[in-house]
Design a protein around this motif. Sequence first.
Motif, short mmCIF file in Angstrom:
data_model
loop_
_atom_site.label_atom_id
_atom_site.label_comp_id
_atom_site.label_asym_id
_atom_site.label_seq_id
_atom_site.Cartn_x
_atom_site.Cartn_y
_atom_site.Cartn_z
N LEU A 1 -2.05 44.65 -26.32
CA LEU A 1 -2.18 43.83 -25.07
C LEU A 1 -1.82 44.19 -23.77
O LEU A 1 -2.23 43.62 -22.83
CB LEU A 1 -1.48 42.28 -25.56
N VAL B 1 -3.29 38.40 -20.01
CA VAL B 1 -3.74 38.88 -21.03
C VAL B 1 -4.76 38.06 -21.78
O VAL B 1 -5.24 38.28 -22.76
CB VAL B 1 -2.66 39.66 -22.12
N CYS C 1 -8.44 38.61 -23.37
CA CYS C 1 -8.61 39.92 -23.69
C CYS C 1 -9.76 40.31 -24.50
O CYS C 1 -10.19 39.29 -25.28
CB CYS C 1 -7.22 40.32 -24.34
N ARG D 1 -8.31 44.21 -28.98
CA ARG D 1 -6.95 44.46 -28.71
C ARG D 1 -5.90 43.44 -29.53
O ARG D 1 -5.00 43.97 -29.84
CB ARG D 1 -6.70 44.20 -27.04
N PRO E 1 -9.82 35.48 -27.32
CA PRO E 1 -10.11 36.74 -27.14
C PRO E 1 -11.78 36.93 -26.91
O PRO E 1 -12.63 36.03 -27.41
CB PRO E 1 -10.09 37.67 -28.30
#
Length: 651
Positions: free
Chosen positions: A436, A490, A493, A497, A565
Amino acid sequence: MNYEEYKKAVEELNRYAYHYYVEDNPITTDEVYDKLYHEVLEYEENNPYQVLDNSPTQRVGDVVSEGFHKAVHKSRMWSLEDVFNEEDLKKWLARVFKLDDRAAFYCEPKYDGASLNLYYEGGKLVQAITRGDGVTGEDITQNARTIKTIPLRIDYMEPIEIRGEVVIFKSEFEKINEERAKNGENIFANPRNAAAGSLRQLDSSITANRNLVFLPYGVGQNTLDIPLLSKKMEFIYSLGFKTPPHRATCKWLLDIEKVYEQMKNDRDSYEMMLDGMVVKVDQVESQESMGYTVKYPRWAVAYKFPAVEKITTVKDIILQVGRSGVITPVAVVEPTNIDGVVVERATLHNFDEIQRKDIRIKDKVIILRSGDVIPKIIKVLEHERAGDEAEVMRPTECPVCGSELLDEGALIKCQNLTCKARVVNSIIYFASKQCLNIDGLGDKIVKALFDSGVVKSVEDIFSLTLDKLLALEGFKEKKSQNLLDAIENVKGCDCWRLINALGIEHIGEVASKSLCENFGLNFIDASKEQIISIDGIGEEMAESVVEFVRVNKEHILRLIEILDPKVPEPKAEAKENPFKAKTIVLTGSMSQSRTEIKEMLESLGAKVSGSVSKKTDMVIYGDDAGSKYDKAVELGVQTLTEDEMRGMLDE
């Protein structure tokens, strides 16, 4: 004392200091030096605007910096290719003679210290910069001025960069450690660490008190019209710099080997630590025509001294618990000095190795340390056994949480997902750069958060607040807010990841990207058969994914909800190119970040892996390429420089 007398006194003090510190040949007594020094000091106190910048009083560090500023070298500082034996040296010489069959060589010690670049202009020391990444380093000019073997003025007016190594002599190193031990401070592991740490002190008075020594080994930007490096270095030494303990010019392999053997055999008698010998083409014109690879000069090589073996005693075998629960045994040995490094631990890898080598507590063993590699036990001296040695039993309980261990033969695992060691290491891995990449959430911070009870799992990271952090010792508002911002950033992301950050055994970055590209976030519902169908993923990896999801599905779903994500768009088929469908490994420093180059290669249809194997098609390398490059050569895998890669793309 008038001004003219003052100038003469400064000149006389510098002459005394040169003979004392550089020539190691004092020409006066301490009493005479001290008397004249205090007369100069008194004059300067009464005439502060007339103080000469090369006065010895100006070497006493009294400045405390808030931090070091970055500075750019006038010309790049290169790293050197390493060779370790006569065969390696022959290969390098063959390449050199192909470029210039008249080449001769200049040999000098490879000092084990901290590289420093000095820039002089108009005869004055203008700037001192650490090596850094070779292009940019830290400006530590104030600290460099305290080093008595660095002339503040030289008898050469043209701009010139003088490169060298800052070292601490062995005798001085022992004194420093004795003093630190008396004061209850941590002692330095070796002279190299002591030199590097002393050079970068924000308080220059600490640097001044460490008796550092600067030893030149080359020049950067310069206008010297001297055709041979050996003669060029003679000129540098004549400017007031310390000469090496041994140097020589050679023409043939046998000559170089003779100098190497002498230097290797004599190195214990030298005042400073050496880790090899540097061999450079002596003709400056040849150096310029040979040029550089992306990694190092073609005209120079570091001929390293062999790895050092020492006998020591195994005091204990301790157990470390990794994030996946794997128990790794580590040997605690009697502190042993190996070439300036005090070794107290040695790697054992697993319990099969302990059994294979029959390593017992209290055994006398031979340990090997090569470069910066973690020392390892290479042999047990069974004939030295006294009969009270204790066999190492395979553990049945976790050393951290006490839960029952799963013994799979080669691997022994703690299966308790709430085990402190597993949780802490999992969070550290989750936040690491390859996962991350949460800036500021390093080992110490994670341990502090866990020990305080604020964070007990990966998900708890995302429930941190400013109030919670400020309630903890050592957390200031700015630091806490930066951490919270990094955690917030983050979110959103890339899908891969998150998969990589989960820490699924056998699943790294490449496999995480494959899972993400094939299934997106639906990888949690993929069957073993579907996962095995992905190119590059085998049965063991697929089983690992399926089993991890079975045990941790709720945990994964909560993280997906928190992070939201991004799932990649389906990739268009790449056009034909030299890298399509190739498995490629990147190593070393390049003109762009490896992440950018990796993304570029992946867009061309290449698979970028993190490790070299027989299935690897190419290794593309930059500066300071290490073991991956070596393994590629060993396996016969094609190696390309960054320039060669870009040339293939242009074609």
